[in-house]
Enzyme design. Structure first.
Site: not given
Length: 303
Positions: A67, A69-71, A73, A105, A117
């Site tokens: 959560g 925003g930097l990828g 997951s 995903e 990502d």
């Protein structure tokens, strides 16, 4: 357009003494069978690679893993696939990692996200990534001089807002709006155009317009749907601009995570004081996911 930075998700896997499965992330799961795993990405990845038991997998991360925003997951999914494949003595190409992480995903776990990502984490470096109508993906490394890239990174400053959010909800609403709203589609098309403008500027060694391109991108993004920004985020952004930032935007889907600004280094101290958030130092990372340690007794680590 995206770049990888020197913040990592680490995945380690080793053989477990018994036939069970032990997973250690923000939680710890110890189960006897795949269908008992609660973490959907873990379960789907192990199923895809036909690992049914007898393994222990541990993950750690340099930054908050969800959560932001930097990828994170997708970096986790790519790293997990790389680790498990190597555990089974198989090589993973960047394309294989990216495409399979995307499938897990989006298709298997139902996340309403894009593929950017996964491809960034698998390939690494500073790239223009094109998602074509036939579902193929083209990864184009930017042909920029090292001094231009170094200057770019020295002018970037990033802060953590302390706000985490569900990107899935934001992206699902954004997709719905783009389908029904002609103005939203026009804004999205302009954002795509800006990507190519930015590529051409960087390849020509020009950084003077970078900040303005960021500002226009953020202005357009905020208008896609409600909730991408809020009063706090707007205040931090405006404070940074007033303190000398030439442009900035939230990273990722929006509504929280990390704020990035472009400014000459002599303005960074003033921006840091004006924003009042925790700065996160980072640098360029040219490589994608790779095996860091492999031993013949089936213990290994990736990032």
């Amino acid at each position: 357009m995206s770049t990888t930075i020197n913040k990592y998700v680490y995945v380690s896997i080793n053989q477990k003494f018994d036939g069970g499965i032990r997973l250690a992330y923000s939680r710890t799961e110890e189960v006897e069978a795949l269908d008992q795993i609660q973490h959907s990405l873990f379960r789907a990845a192990l199923e895809t690679l036909e690992v049914t038991g007898g393994v222990e997998v541990t993950t750690t991360a340099d930054i908050p893993s969800r959560g932001t925003g930097l990828g994170s997951s997708s970096s986790f999914t790519v790293g997990l696939l790389n680790a498990v494949n190597a555990y089974k003595n198989r090589h993973s190409s960047a394309e294989w990692l990216a495409s399979n992480a995307s499938q897990i995903e989006i298709e298997r776990c139902g996340a309403p996200i894009g593929k950017q990502d996964q491809y960034a984490a698998a390939y690494g470096g500073l790239n223009l990534i094109a998602f074509n109508p036939d579902d193929s993906v083209t990864v184009e490394p930017l042909a920029i001089r090292p001094e231009t890239r170094n200057a770019l990174f020295s002018n970037l400053i990033v802060f953590y807002t302390g706000i985490t959010r569900s990107a899935s909800d934001i992206l699902a609403r954004q997709s719905e709006q783009v389908e029904v709203n002609v103005n939203a589609r026009a804004r999205l098309a302009r954002m795509v155009e800006l990507t190519y403008v930015l590529r051409d500027e960087l390849c020509a060694g020009r950084l003077e317009n970078f900040g303005e391109i960021l500002r226009e991108n953020w202005r357009l993004k905020k208008k896609l749907i409600s909730g991408i920004s809020d009063s706090s985020i707007d205040e931090w952004h405006d404070a940074a601009i007033a303190a000398g930032a030439q442009g900035g935007k939230l990273l990722g889907a929006g509504a929280g995570g990390f704020l990035a600004f472009f400014a000459t280094p002599d303005r960074h101290a003033a921006i840091r004081k004006a924003v009042g958030l925790r700065q996160v130092a980072f640098d360029y990372e040219p490589s994608g996911s790779r095996i860091l340690l492999y031993s013949p007794n089936n213990n290994l680590s990736t990032r």
